[in-house]
Motif scaffolding. Structure first.
Motif, PDB file in Angstrom:
ATOM      1  N   ASP A  22       8.290  82.942  87.514  1.00 29.99           N
ATOM      2  CA  ASP A  22       7.437  84.114  87.771  1.00 29.99           C
ATOM      3  C   ASP A  22       8.229  85.413  87.770  1.00 29.99           C
ATOM      4  O   ASP A  22       7.781  86.417  87.218  1.00 29.99           O
ATOM      5  CB  ASP A  22       6.715  83.975  89.117  1.00 29.99           C
ATOM      6  N   TRP A  23       9.391  85.408  88.404  1.00 31.62           N
ATOM      7  CA  TRP A  23      10.180  86.637  88.500  1.00 31.62           C
ATOM      8  C   TRP A  23      10.630  87.123  87.124  1.00 31.62           C
ATOM      9  O   TRP A  23      10.795  88.314  86.908  1.00 31.62           O
ATOM     10  CB  TRP A  23      11.383  86.455  89.440  1.00 31.62           C
ATOM     11  N   PRO A  49       2.677  93.080  79.051  1.00 36.60           N
ATOM     12  CA  PRO A  49       2.578  91.951  79.992  1.00 36.60           C
ATOM     13  C   PRO A  49       2.117  90.644  79.339  1.00 36.60           C
ATOM     14  O   PRO A  49       2.597  89.571  79.718  1.00 36.60           O
ATOM     15  CB  PRO A  49       1.544  92.422  81.023  1.00 36.60           C
ATOM     16  N   LYS A  50       1.232  90.710  78.366  1.00 38.85           N
ATOM     17  CA  LYS A  50       0.754  89.488  77.706  1.00 38.85           C
ATOM     18  C   LYS A  50       1.876  88.828  76.904  1.00 38.85           C
ATOM     19  O   LYS A  50       2.002  87.604  76.890  1.00 38.85           O
ATOM     20  CB  LYS A  50      -0.434  89.798  76.794  1.00 38.85           C
ATOM     21  N   ARG A  53       5.145  89.251  77.517  1.00 35.04           N
ATOM     22  CA  ARG A  53       6.098  88.728  78.512  1.00 35.04           C
ATOM     23  C   ARG A  53       5.618  87.375  79.038  1.00 35.04           C
ATOM     24  O   ARG A  53       6.388  86.429  79.150  1.00 35.04           O
ATOM     25  CB  ARG A  53       6.284  89.721  79.663  1.00 35.04           C
ATOM     26  N   GLU A  54       4.340  87.278  79.339  1.00 33.77           N
ATOM     27  CA  GLU A  54       3.765  86.031  79.849  1.00 33.77           C
ATOM     28  C   GLU A  54       3.871  84.902  78.828  1.00 33.77           C
ATOM     29  O   GLU A  54       4.030  83.735  79.188  1.00 33.77           O
ATOM     30  CB  GLU A  54       2.309  86.255  80.264  1.00 33.77           C
ATOM     31  N   SER A  55       3.827  85.255  77.537  1.00 39.62           N
ATOM     32  CA  SER A  55       3.921  84.221  76.494  1.00 39.62           C
ATOM     33  C   SER A  55       5.282  83.532  76.492  1.00 39.62           C
ATOM     34  O   SER A  55       5.423  82.443  75.939  1.00 39.62           O
ATOM     35  CB  SER A  55       3.635  84.824  75.112  1.00 39.62           C
ATOM     36  N   THR A  71       8.941  86.586  84.054  1.00 48.44           N
ATOM     37  CA  THR A  71       7.827  87.108  83.266  1.00 48.44           C
ATOM     38  C   THR A  71       7.171  88.330  83.899  1.00 48.44           C
ATOM     39  O   THR A  71       6.472  89.072  83.218  1.00 48.44           O
ATOM     40  CB  THR A  71       6.769  86.019  83.014  1.00 48.44           C
ATOM     41  N   SER A  72       7.402  88.553  85.201  1.00 47.55           N
ATOM     42  CA  SER A  72       6.788  89.706  85.852  1.00 47.55           C
ATOM     43  C   SER A  72       7.679  90.957  85.825  1.00 47.55           C
ATOM     44  O   SER A  72       7.228  92.024  86.242  1.00 47.55           O
ATOM     45  CB  SER A  72       6.409  89.370  87.293  1.00 47.55           C
ATOM     46  N   ASN A  80      10.047  79.187  82.490  1.00 46.22           N
ATOM     47  CA  ASN A  80       8.904  79.229  83.396  1.00 46.22           C
ATOM     48  C   ASN A  80       9.288  79.703  84.795  1.00 46.22           C
ATOM     49  O   ASN A  80       9.365  78.911  85.731  1.00 46.22           O
ATOM     50  CB  ASN A  80       8.237  77.857  83.446  1.00 46.22           C
ATOM     51  N   ARG A  96       6.649  82.310  79.089  1.00 49.71           N
ATOM     52  CA  ARG A  96       6.665  81.330  80.171  1.00 49.71           C
ATOM     53  C   ARG A  96       6.930  79.921  79.650  1.00 49.71           C
ATOM     54  O   ARG A  96       7.577  79.107  80.312  1.00 49.71           O
ATOM     55  CB  ARG A  96       5.359  81.380  80.958  1.00 49.71           C
ATOM     56  N   ASP A 116       7.533  96.860  90.742  1.00 53.80           N
ATOM     57  CA  ASP A 116       6.453  97.045  89.774  1.00 53.80           C
ATOM     58  C   ASP A 116       6.473  98.510  89.337  1.00 53.80           C
ATOM     59  O   ASP A 116       5.620  99.311  89.729  1.00 53.80           O
ATOM     60  CB  ASP A 116       5.106  96.667  90.399  1.00 53.80           C
TER      61      ASP A 116
END
Length: 152
Positions: free
Chosen positions: A66-67, A53-54, A56-58, A69-70, A64, A60, A18
C-alpha cells in the motif's frame, strides 16, 4: 545539504504525505539521474515517471504494498541493454549504469526533502505489462517518491 550529509542521513521511506511533488523538484532529481556516469557514456537508461493514481495502482501486481502504490510519484528505472557498453569478455554494464543513475536520483531527492525507497524485489513481467514496456527493455529498479510522513 552536502553530498556526504545526504549519503549519511538518507533513509528508506515507507510512508508519504498526501502532497504532490512540485515539477521543479521532480525535474531536478531526474536531471541528477541524467548526469550520472555510465560505461563509455552510453547512458542506456530510461525513467518512467508515474503520477496518475490509477497507473500507480496498476503496479500492485508487481509489488503489492500500500505504501508503494499510494506515494504521489513512482519512478521506474529501465535499461536498454542494446545501448549499453559491453566488456570484451561479454560482461554487460546496463545494470550498473542504471543503478548509478538511480543512486544519483535518490540522493538528489533527499536533498530536496523527498523520500524514496529503492525497490528491487518486484515482478518485472508485471511491471512491463502494467506500463506497456517492450520485451527488450529491462526494468532495473523502482522507487516511490514523495514527502516523508515518517522520521527514521
Amino acid at each position: 545539504m552536502e553530498v556526504f550529509e545526504a549519503i549519511r542521513t538518507r533513509r528508506s521511506i515507507r510512508k508519504y504525505e498526501d502532497k504532490p511533488v512540485e515539477e521543479e523538484k521532480l525535474l531536478k532529481v531526474l536531471e541528477a539521474a541524467r548526469l550520472a556516469p555510465s560505461a563509455a557514456n552510453r547512458q542506456p537508461w530510461r525513467f518512467i515517471v508515474i503520477t496518475d493514481p490509477k497507473v500507480r495502482e496498476s503496479l500492485r501486481a508487481a509489488y503489492n504494498k500500500d505504501w508503494f502504490t499510494s506515494a504521489p510519484v513512482i519512478i521506474v528505472a529501465c535499461a536498454v541493454p542494446e545501448e549499453a557498453w559491453t566488456r570484451s569478455d561479454g560482461e554487460e554494464y546496463w545494470k550498473v549504469d542504471v543503478s548509478i543513475a538511480m543512486q544519483n536520483l535518490v540522493l538528489a531527492a533527499w536533498e530536496e526533502g523527498l523520500g524514496t525507497c529503492w525497490i528491487g524485489a518486484f515482478n518485472e513481467d508485471e511491471v512491463k505489462r502494467a506500463l506497456g514496456i517492450p520485451p527488450e527493455i529491462r526494468v532495473v529498479a523502482m522507487t516511490p517518491l514523495g514527502y516523508p510522513a515518517e522520521e527514521k
